[in-house]
Scaffold this motif. Structure first.
Motif, short mmCIF file in Angstrom:
data_model
loop_
_atom_site.label_atom_id
_atom_site.label_comp_id
_atom_site.label_asym_id
_atom_site.label_seq_id
_atom_site.Cartn_x
_atom_site.Cartn_y
_atom_site.Cartn_z
N UNK A 128 -2.48 -2.02 7.54
CA UNK A 128 -3.37 -2.40 8.65
C UNK A 128 -4.82 -1.94 8.46
N UNK A 129 -5.00 -0.77 7.88
CA UNK A 129 -6.36 -0.28 7.62
C UNK A 129 -7.05 -1.13 6.58
N UNK B 180 4.52 3.79 2.12
CA UNK B 180 3.12 4.20 2.22
C UNK B 180 2.19 2.99 2.22
N UNK B 181 2.52 2.00 1.41
CA UNK B 181 1.76 0.76 1.38
C UNK B 181 1.80 0.07 2.75
N UNK B 182 2.97 -0.02 3.33
CA UNK B 182 3.10 -0.64 4.66
C UNK B 182 2.30 0.12 5.71
N UNK B 183 2.27 1.44 5.60
CA UNK B 183 1.53 2.27 6.55
C UNK B 183 0.02 2.04 6.41
N UNK B 184 -0.46 1.86 5.17
CA UNK B 184 -1.89 1.71 4.92
C UNK B 184 -2.38 0.28 5.10
N UNK C 244 -9.41 6.77 6.93
CA UNK C 244 -8.34 6.50 7.88
C UNK C 244 -6.94 6.73 7.33
N UNK C 245 -6.78 6.62 6.01
CA UNK C 245 -5.44 6.74 5.43
C UNK C 245 -5.31 7.84 4.39
N UNK C 246 -6.44 8.35 3.91
CA UNK C 246 -6.37 9.33 2.83
C UNK C 246 -5.94 8.70 1.51
N UNK C 247 -6.10 7.39 1.40
CA UNK C 247 -5.69 6.64 0.21
C UNK C 247 -6.89 5.87 -0.32
N UNK C 248 -7.39 6.22 -1.49
CA UNK C 248 -8.48 5.43 -2.07
C UNK C 248 -8.02 3.98 -2.30
N UNK C 249 -8.96 3.08 -2.25
CA UNK C 249 -8.63 1.66 -2.40
C UNK C 249 -7.92 1.37 -3.72
N UNK D 56 -17.40 0.19 0.69
CA UNK D 56 -17.15 0.22 2.14
C UNK D 56 -15.65 0.21 2.44
N UNK D 57 -14.91 -0.62 1.73
CA UNK D 57 -13.45 -0.68 1.93
C UNK D 57 -12.82 0.65 1.52
N UNK D 58 -13.25 1.19 0.39
CA UNK D 58 -12.72 2.47 -0.07
C UNK D 58 -12.99 3.58 0.94
N UNK D 59 -14.19 3.60 1.49
CA UNK D 59 -14.54 4.63 2.48
C UNK D 59 -13.63 4.55 3.70
N UNK D 60 -13.37 3.34 4.17
CA UNK D 60 -12.46 3.17 5.31
C UNK D 60 -11.05 3.63 4.97
N UNK D 61 -10.59 3.27 3.78
CA UNK D 61 -9.23 3.63 3.37
C UNK D 61 -9.07 5.15 3.24
N UNK D 62 -10.06 5.80 2.66
CA UNK D 62 -9.99 7.25 2.49
C UNK D 62 -10.08 7.95 3.85
#
Length: 145
Positions: A114-115, A108-112, A34-39, A26-32
């Protein structure tokens, strides 16, 4: 003599098994989404950001992310291609490699972040309202060792 689980114990064990698999997905799905970054990439950046000089041996990074060294190498290779991580020879051991978080990787970490925070709260912490989190964390730590 082995004592059978009572209904409450059985429920906890069954739900814990579901959480172990469902929560990371679930966390990975949100990250991908909203951010295009896998958990796993987010966790890699996070662990590097917390390390001295934003640098870890590849084996230490793999252990921190609970991955194999070959799996971690693939993740770092992808992050390196995006300019977020750089691999450098170990100063202590010329055979080893370190992963180093770049300034772009930290940004990039700082940008991701909040998600990631919102996903962890929505999928996990919000469901623990009213529980003694300090005791729960201690119990989970004991179970993990």
């Amino acid at each position: 003599m082995i004592r059978p689980l009572d209904p409450d114990e059985e429920a906890v064990v069954r739900e814990l098994n579901r959480v172990i698999y469902a929560l990371p997905r679930a966390i990975d799905a949100d990250m991908v989404r909203e951010q295009g970054v896998p958990a796993v990439e987010y966790l890699t950046l996070m662990h590097l950001s917390e390390a001295p000089d934003r640098r870890l041996r590849m084996s230490e990074l793999a252990a921190a992310c609970d991955m194999s060294l070959s799996g971690m190498s693939r993740v770092v290779q992808k992050l390196e291609s995006q300019g977020y991580v750089q691999r450098v020879r170990s100063e202590r051991d010329a055979r080893g490699w370190n992963a180093v978080l770049t300034d772009a990787g930290f940004a990039r970490l700082e940008q991701a972040w909040p998600t990631s925070l919102a996903a962890v709260r929505r999928h996990f912490l919000d469901h623990l309202a009213g529980l003694d989190l300090k005791t729960l964390a201690a119990a989970l730590q004991k179970a993990a060792t």
